[in-house]
Design an enzyme around this catalytic site. Structure first.
Site, short mmCIF file in Angstrom:
data_model
loop_
_atom_site.label_atom_id
_atom_site.label_comp_id
_atom_site.label_asym_id
_atom_site.label_seq_id
_atom_site.Cartn_x
_atom_site.Cartn_y
_atom_site.Cartn_z
N HIS A 1 90.89 38.19 45.09
CA HIS A 1 90.06 37.33 45.94
C HIS A 1 90.67 37.31 47.34
O HIS A 1 91.81 36.90 47.53
CB HIS A 1 90.00 35.92 45.36
CG HIS A 1 88.93 35.06 45.95
ND1 HIS A 1 89.01 34.52 47.20
CD2 HIS A 1 87.73 34.65 45.44
CE1 HIS A 1 87.92 33.81 47.45
NE2 HIS A 1 87.13 33.87 46.39
N CYS B 1 79.56 32.57 44.47
CA CYS B 1 80.52 33.58 44.91
C CYS B 1 81.08 34.25 43.66
O CYS B 1 80.41 34.30 42.64
CB CYS B 1 81.62 32.96 45.77
SG CYS B 1 82.57 31.70 44.92
#
Length: 610
Positions: free
Chosen positions: A528, A26
Site C-alpha cells: 500500500h 480502495c
C-alpha cells in the site's frame, strides 16, 4: 454471513441509505461520505466478524473489510442507491452529466420492470407450456382447462400498461392511482373496442387514432412521464383543501384524451420502429446479430444496461406476438452456467467449488449475477470463454430464426416459449454454448493458482518492494495499519519511485495505489503506497501489472511519484503487510538501516494448520 446480508447490516449501521451521500472503495476498505455522522452505530459495525476496523478520518467513515472489499462493494452497488441515484467508486467520483442521465434512465427502467418481472416471466413460461400442449395434442383451444390457464398466463401481460403505470409512477413520484386510472382508460373494454372500429372516435371534432394499447409498453411510460410534470403544477396552483380531489380529476380529463390523441400513437410508432429495426437486422444478418447479442449480453448485465432491452422485448411481444432476442440471450445464460460447471469440476478450493456449484443451478434458472461476480468474472478466463461460447450459440439460434412467443426470463424453464422457428437450431445453439463453455473452462479457463493452490504453507522470506528507510508499523499515521488489524508488516520511507514484487507469485488485486500479491508458497501480501492516497484518484500513480499476471521477485509492479504525492499533502510511505498473518509465526526484521535483506520472515503457524 453472506455479502448481501453484510451490506444490509452495514447500510443500517451507517444510518440507512438516506444518510449516504456517496460511497466508494480502495484496496481494503469501504469509504462512505455521510450526511450526518451522528447516526452511525460504530459499535455495531465493529462487532461484525467481516469488518476488520472502523475509522473516521478525512471526512469519511472508513469500514475496513480487507481482501474481500471488492466483492462486498459489488454487492453494495447491486443493493444500494442514494436519493440522487449515485454510487461512486475510487476512479469515478463525479460522473459527467450525460452519464448521470444514462444512469437515471437505466434506474427508471429497472425500477419500473423489476417489481413484477418474476411474475411476468412466470406467466410467460405458463403460456409457453400451453403452446407446447397444443402442439403435442394434450389440450385443445376449446377446452376449459386451456381457456382458464391461458387467462392466467395472459392477463398480466394484457394489462401490462396498468402495472407499468403503478411502478413508473412510484419511480417518478407521481400519484400511483391516478397513473393506474390513466392506464386503465387505455385498455377499457368498450373504449378499446371502439378504437379498433373502422369509424374513428371523435373528441371535440378531432379523430382519435385507432390503436390497441393492451400489452403495450411505451405509450404508458411516456404518459406517466408527462404526468410527472403536470401533477406538481396542479398541486402548486390548487388550494390544499380541494387538491386531493381536483388534481386527479383534472389530470385524467387532460391526460386520457391527450394520450389517445398524441402520446399513445407516438409511443406505438416508436415501438413499431424499434421492433421493425430489430427484426430487419435479425433477418438481414442473423448470424452476426446473434453473435453480438449472445457474446455481449453478460457485459450488458455487468454495466446494468440490459434493463434497456426489457421494454424492447416486451414491445416485440406486444406488437409482433414474438421476439427474437430472448432465445439468443438464453445462449449467453447457458454459457455462463457451463463456465460455472467447468470451474466446479476443476477447482479444489472448497469455498470456490461451493460457489461455482450453486451458480450452475442459478444460471440454468436464468439468474447469472452470482455466477458472473462470484465465479467467472473473478477468474476472468471462464468469463471470456463464456462470451465466445455465448456468441456462437446466439449466432446459431439467430440463424434458425428462433422466436419467443411469450415474455420470459431466458432459462431452461423458458424453452417451451421458444417453439416458433427452428427448434433444432435452438437445441444446437444452447447445447454448444453450454458444452463449449464447460469444456473450455475445465481445460483452459482455470489457472494453476486456483485448482492447484498449495494446501500446505511453507517457510518464506519477504523482501523489500522499494529501497528506503524502514519504520515500525506501529508508528504509521493510520490506526488501522498501525494496530496490525490488517496483518503484521512494516513501513518503508521510499527513496525511489518503483515498487517491485517482494516475492514470486501472482498479482491478485490492482489499485492505483495498492497491489495485492499471492506468493507461490501461499503468503497473501498487500503493498500500500501512502496514507489516504486513494483520494488522489490514481494521480501520480502508474499501474504496471494487471490481476492474474505472474511475477518474479524484483519485477516492477507499480510506479509512483513520491515527491508529487508529498507535495499534494499526503504521506508517501510504503506499507508491506501480510494479510493472512494468522497462518504464520511472523518475524519482523530489526535491521532498520537497510532493505537489502529480508524484511519479514514467515514460518507456518502449527495452530493455524490444525
Amino acid at each position: 454471513m453472506g455479502n448481501k446480508e453484510l451490506v444490509q447490516k452495514i447500510i443500517a449501521a451507517v444510518g440507512g441509505a438516506i444518510n449516504i451521500q456517496s460511497v466508494w472503495h480502495c484496496a481494503t476498505r469501504l469509504r462512505f461520505k455521510l450526511k450526518d455522522k451522528t447516526l452511525v452505530d460504530k459499535k455495531t459495525l465493529e462487532v461484525m466478524s467481516e469488518v476488520v476496523a472502523v475509522v473516521d478520518s478525512g471526512g469519511q467513515l472508513q469500514i475496513v473489510i480487507g481482501n474481500d472489499v471488492n466483492e462486498v462493494y459489488k454487492s453494495l452497488r447491486e443493493q444500494y442507491q442514494t436519493s440522487e441515484d449515485e454510487v461512486s467508486n475510487e476512479e469515478v467520483v463525479d460522473a459527467p452529466n450525460h452519464e448521470k442521465m444514462i444512469n437515471r434512465i437505466i434506474t427508471f427502467i429497472s425500477g419500473t420492470f423489476s417489481p413484477f418481472l418474476g411474475a411476468l416471466a412466470g406467466t410467460g413460461v405458463l403460456k409457453g407450456i400451453l403452446a407446447l400442449s397444443l402442439v403435442a395434442g394434450w389440450l385443445t383451444p376449446e377446452s376449459g382447462v386451456y381457456k382458464i390457464w391461458y387467462a392466467a398466463g395472459d392477463a398480466l401481460f394484457y394489462f401490462l400498461p396498468i402495472l407499468l403505470a403503478l411502478t413508473a409512477a412510484k419511480q417518478l413520484k407521481v400519484n400511483q392511482y391516478t397513473a393506474m386510472a390513466l392506464a386503465g382508460a387505455l385498455v377499457y373494454p368498450s373504449l378499446a373496442t371502439q378504437l379498433m372500429n373502422p369509424d374513428p372516435l371523435m373528441f371535440f371534432g378531432v379523430p382519435v387514432v385507432g390503436a390497441n394499447y393492451a400489452s403495450s409498453v411505451l405509450p404508458i411510460l411516456l404518459a406517466v412521464w408527462l404526468l410527472s410534470y403536470l401533477e406538481p403544477q396542479f398541486n402548486r396552483i390548487l388550494p390544499a383543501s380541494i387538491r386531493n380531489i381536483l388534481t386527479p380529476m383534472l389530470l385524467l380529463m387532460i391526460m386520457v384524451p391527450l394520450t389517445l390523441l398524441s402520446i399513445g400513437p407516438l409511443g406505438n410508432w416508436i415501438g413499431q420502429v424499434l421492433s421493425a429495426g430489430i427484426m430487419n437486422i435479425n433477418q438481414s444478418v442473423p448470424f452476426l446479430a446473434g453473435a453480438i447479442i449472445g457474446a455481449c449480453w453478460q457485459l450488458f448485465v455487468i454495466f446494468g444496461v440490459h434493463w434497456t432491452f426489457i421494454p424492447i422485448i416486451a414491445n416485440n411481444i406486444g406488437e409482433l406476438g414474438h421476439d427474437p432476442l430472448t432465445p439468443i440471450i438464453c445462449a449467453s445464460v447457458m454459457a455462463q452456467a457451463g463456465a460455472a460447471l467447468g470451474v466446479f469440476l476443476r477447482v479444489r478450493d472448497t469455498k470456490l467449488k461451493s460457489i461455482a456449484g450453486s451458480s450452475v443451478l442459478t444460471s440454468l434458472l436464468g439468474i447469472t449475477e452470482p455466477t458472473i461476480y462470484g465465479v467467472t468474472l473473478k477468474l476472468k478466463k471462464p468469463f471470456y470463454i463464456a462470451i465466445g461460447a455465448g456468441g456462437l450459440g446466439g449466432a446459431i439460434i439467430a440463424l434458425g430464426k428462433v422466436q419467443a412467443t411469450a415474455f420470459t426470463l431466458p432459462s431452461l424453464l423458458s424453452l417451451p416459449a421458444y417453439l416458433e422457428g427452428g427448434v433444432i437450431y435452438l437445441v444446437l445453439g444452447l447445447s454448444l454454448a453450454f458444452g463449449i463453455s464447460t469444456v473450455g473452462t475445465y481445460f483452459f479457463g482455470v489457472t494453476a493458482t486456483v485448482h492447484d493452490q498449495p494446501t500446505q504453507l511453507y517457510d518464506e522470506d519477504i523482501k523489500a518492494p522499494v529501497v528506503g528507510q524502514i519504520v515500525p508499523l506501529m508508528s504509521i499515521d493510520d490506526e488501522v495499519f498501525a494496530s496490525g488489524a490488517m496483518g503484521q508488516g512494516i513501513g518503508i520511507i521510499p527513496k525511489q519511485n518503483i515498487i517491485t514484487a517482494p516475492v514470486t507469485g501472482e498479482i491478485v488485486t490492482v489499485h492505483p495505489h495498492a497491489i495485492g500479491i499471492r506468493s507461490k508458497q501461499g503468503a497473501e501480501i498487500l503493498i500500500h503506497v501512502g496514507i489516504n492516497t486513494v483520494q488522489l484518484n490514481g494521480k501520480h500513480f502508474k499501474k504496471l501489472v494487471e490481476p492474474g499476471k505472474k511475477v518474479n521477485l524484483g519485477d516492477p509492479v507499480l510506479e509512483f511519484d513520491r515527491q508529487a504525492i508529498q507535495k499534494a499533502g499526503y504521506d508517501p510511505i510504503v506499507l508491506l503487510i501480510v494479510t493472512n498473518t494468522p497462518n504464520y509465526q511472523c518475524q519482523i526484521t530489526q535491521d532498520l538501516e537497510t532493505t537489502k535483506n529480508w524484511l519479514i520472515r514467515l514460518r507456518p503457524n502449527p495452530k493455524a494448520a490444525k
